[in-house]
Design a protein around this motif. Structure first.
Motif, PDB file in Angstrom:
ATOM      1  N   LEU A  38       0.829  -1.203   0.000  1.00  0.00           N
ATOM      2  CA  LEU A  38       0.000   0.000   0.000  1.00  0.00           C
ATOM      3  C   LEU A  38       0.867   1.258   0.000  1.00  0.00           C
ATOM      4  O   LEU A  38       0.542   2.247  -0.671  1.00  0.00           O
ATOM      5  CB  LEU A  38      -0.926   0.001   1.226  1.00  0.00           C
ATOM      6  CG  LEU A  38      -2.090  -0.992   1.203  1.00  0.00           C
ATOM      7  CD1 LEU A  38      -2.854  -0.951   2.517  1.00  0.00           C
ATOM      8  CD2 LEU A  38      -3.038  -0.694   0.029  1.00  0.00           C
ATOM      9  N   LYS A  39       1.963   1.214   0.746  1.00  0.00           N
ATOM     10  CA  LYS A  39       2.873   2.357   0.767  1.00  0.00           C
ATOM     11  C   LYS A  39       3.512   2.560  -0.598  1.00  0.00           C
ATOM     12  O   LYS A  39       3.653   3.697  -1.067  1.00  0.00           O
ATOM     13  CB  LYS A  39       3.954   2.131   1.825  1.00  0.00           C
ATOM     14  CG  LYS A  39       4.816   3.363   2.088  1.00  0.00           C
ATOM     15  CD  LYS A  39       3.991   4.491   2.667  1.00  0.00           C
ATOM     16  CE  LYS A  39       4.834   5.716   2.952  1.00  0.00           C
ATOM     17  NZ  LYS A  39       4.045   6.834   3.516  1.00  0.00           N
ATOM     18  N   ALA A  40       3.872   1.473  -1.253  1.00  0.00           N
ATOM     19  CA  ALA A  40       4.461   1.582  -2.587  1.00  0.00           C
ATOM     20  C   ALA A  40       3.446   2.078  -3.599  1.00  0.00           C
ATOM     21  O   ALA A  40       3.803   2.767  -4.568  1.00  0.00           O
ATOM     22  CB  ALA A  40       5.019   0.232  -3.026  1.00  0.00           C
ATOM     23  N   ALA A 244       8.249   5.942   0.447  1.00  0.00           N
ATOM     24  CA  ALA A 244       7.622   5.336  -0.722  1.00  0.00           C
ATOM     25  C   ALA A 244       8.670   4.663  -1.612  1.00  0.00           C
ATOM     26  O   ALA A 244       8.458   3.560  -2.124  1.00  0.00           O
ATOM     27  CB  ALA A 244       6.848   6.388  -1.516  1.00  0.00           C
ATOM     28  N   GLY A 245       9.816   5.320  -1.785  1.00  0.00           N
ATOM     29  CA  GLY A 245      10.884   4.732  -2.583  1.00  0.00           C
ATOM     30  C   GLY A 245      11.426   3.462  -1.956  1.00  0.00           C
ATOM     31  O   GLY A 245      11.688   2.471  -2.646  1.00  0.00           O
ATOM     32  N   ALA A 246      11.589   3.483  -0.623  1.00  0.00           N
ATOM     33  CA  ALA A 246      12.049   2.284   0.079  1.00  0.00           C
ATOM     34  C   ALA A 246      11.039   1.157  -0.061  1.00  0.00           C
ATOM     35  O   ALA A 246      11.411  -0.010  -0.271  1.00  0.00           O
ATOM     36  CB  ALA A 246      12.284   2.601   1.549  1.00  0.00           C
ATOM     37  N   ALA A 247       9.749   1.488   0.041  1.00  0.00           N
ATOM     38  CA  ALA A 247       8.703   0.474  -0.102  1.00  0.00           C
ATOM     39  C   ALA A 247       8.668  -0.088  -1.522  1.00  0.00           C
ATOM     40  O   ALA A 247       8.411  -1.282  -1.717  1.00  0.00           O
ATOM     41  CB  ALA A 247       7.345   1.069   0.260  1.00  0.00           C
ATOM     42  N   ALA A 248       8.930   0.746  -2.509  1.00  0.00           N
ATOM     43  CA  ALA A 248       8.919   0.282  -3.904  1.00  0.00           C
ATOM     44  C   ALA A 248      10.038  -0.739  -4.129  1.00  0.00           C
ATOM     45  O   ALA A 248       9.809  -1.806  -4.724  1.00  0.00           O
ATOM     46  CB  ALA A 248       9.088   1.476  -4.842  1.00  0.00           C
ATOM     47  N   ILE A 249      11.232  -0.423  -3.656  1.00  0.00           N
ATOM     48  CA  ILE A 249      12.354  -1.352  -3.821  1.00  0.00           C
ATOM     49  C   ILE A 249      12.108  -2.635  -3.024  1.00  0.00           C
ATOM     50  O   ILE A 249      12.357  -3.751  -3.508  1.00  0.00           O
ATOM     51  CB  ILE A 249      13.668  -0.694  -3.381  1.00  0.00           C
ATOM     52  CG1 ILE A 249      13.951   0.544  -4.239  1.00  0.00           C
ATOM     53  CG2 ILE A 249      14.830  -1.672  -3.467  1.00  0.00           C
ATOM     54  CD1 ILE A 249      15.124   1.374  -3.765  1.00  0.00           C
ATOM     55  N   ALA A 250      11.594  -2.487  -1.795  1.00  0.00           N
ATOM     56  CA  ALA A 250      11.326  -3.652  -0.955  1.00  0.00           C
ATOM     57  C   ALA A 250      10.252  -4.539  -1.557  1.00  0.00           C
ATOM     58  O   ALA A 250      10.320  -5.772  -1.447  1.00  0.00           O
ATOM     59  CB  ALA A 250      10.912  -3.195   0.441  1.00  0.00           C
ATOM     60  N   SER A 251       9.247  -3.946  -2.196  1.00  0.00           N
ATOM     61  CA  SER A 251       8.175  -4.741  -2.795  1.00  0.00           C
ATOM     62  C   SER A 251       8.696  -5.596  -3.941  1.00  0.00           C
ATOM     63  O   SER A 251       8.247  -6.733  -4.132  1.00  0.00           O
ATOM     64  CB  SER A 251       7.045  -3.829  -3.276  1.00  0.00           C
ATOM     65  OG  SER A 251       7.492  -2.958  -4.304  1.00  0.00           O
ATOM     66  N   VAL A 252       9.654  -5.079  -4.700  1.00  0.00           N
ATOM     67  CA  VAL A 252      10.248  -5.872  -5.782  1.00  0.00           C
ATOM     68  C   VAL A 252      11.004  -7.062  -5.206  1.00  0.00           C
ATOM     69  O   VAL A 252      10.883  -8.198  -5.700  1.00  0.00           O
ATOM     70  CB  VAL A 252      11.186  -4.996  -6.639  1.00  0.00           C
ATOM     71  CG1 VAL A 252      11.917  -5.851  -7.669  1.00  0.00           C
ATOM     72  CG2 VAL A 252      10.405  -3.903  -7.341  1.00  0.00           C
TER      73      VAL A 252
END
Length: 278
Positions: A38-40, A244-252
């Motif tokens: 959700l954060k991403a 948000a950037g950290a969440a995007a990388i973590a989601s990948v």
């Protein structure tokens, strides 16, 4: 005389047990993972793509996946060998060696990282000899592989060991009676039996290595584009308040780990189904 045929269960019934299971998994796994996605999702698709395809991020992905794969592959080979020795041979100090296998589970990863760095540094116990050969371990990708191998090998040993303990020696004896040599016996009898467990250990070691931070951050040198791993990059994003950037990388990274575990479990299910049908 009335006979009570009611079954008494040690644990609560299915409904209550399932309820506890769902609540526990939700609190520990599902809710945190959902919040991560959700954060991403607060980023636009263009911003999300720009974040995960950044040159520095791509380089970190390459370093992380390459070193994790090599470390898991090394663990698959030598972890299976260690499991074989622990199961098939009796020797002085066997229980001590068996206990040492679990040391990476108990040892704080930061302590492991400091110890490995001091050993493999150019002036360390082992590093000084590698330095004479022109090989540098600490502060390179080789150092990352060493750290990931250290924290991952118990997964392979503990996955393969029970399978070897439960194997029936009669199949091996029958193969030898029919004229099979040691290599043929291993390839036709032993290896197919331990392969599902070996793949499980490989997948667990690989997934564990993808998210490792404490032991790697000391020995890698943390050089962007060279030895910077994805978990460190995520920490950097958090320190910059780019959640948000950290969440995007973590989601990948999370999706890659899910895909790996799903593929291994699916392969095991297919193998078990084929074995039952045969």
């Amino acid at each position: 005389m009335k006979i009570n045929n009611k079954k008494h269960r040690v644990l609560p019934g299915f409904g209550l047990s399932m309820g506890y299971t769902i609540i526990y998994l939700s609190l520990i796994v599902l809710i945190p993972v959902t919040i991560l996605f959700l954060k991403a999702s607060t980023m636009s698709l263009a911003d999300f793509w720009e974040t995960i395809t950044n040159e520095r991020v791509i380089a970190s992905f390459k370093v992380t996946f390459l070193t994790s794969f090599i470390a898991a592959l090394v663990n698959a080979v030598f972890g299976a060998l260690i499991a074989w020795v622990l199961v098939r041979y009796d020797f002085f100090g066997k229980k001590v060696v068996d206990a040492l296998v679990d040391l990476p589970f108990a040892l704080p990863t930061a302590v492991a990282g400091i110890a490995l760095t001091s050993i493999y540094a150019p002036n360390g116990w082992f590093g000084q000899y590698f330095e004479l050969l022109g090989v540098k371990i600490a502060f390179t990708q080789w150092g990352i592989i060493v750290a990931l191998t250290f924290i991952g090998f118990p997964f392979v040993v503990r996955s393969v060991q029970p399978v070897l303990q439960d194997m029936d020696f009669q199949y091996e004896e029958a193969a030898r009676t029919l004229g099979a040599n040691s290599i043929q016996t291993f390839l036709k009898i032993i290896f197919p039996a331990i392969l599902p467990a070996l793949l499980t250990g490989f997948a667990l070691a690989f997934a564990r290595a993808l998210g490792e931070y404490g032991s790697v951050v000391f020995i890698s040198g943390n050089m962007p584009m060279k030895t910077e791993i994805v978990p460190l990059l995520i920490i950097t994003k958090l320190e910059q308040f780019d959640y948000a950037g950290a969440a995007a990388i973590a989601s990948v990274m999370l999706l890659c780990s899910f895909f790996l575990l799903f593929a291994i479990n699916y392969w095991q299910w297919r193998s078990a189904k084929k074995h039952q049908a045969g």
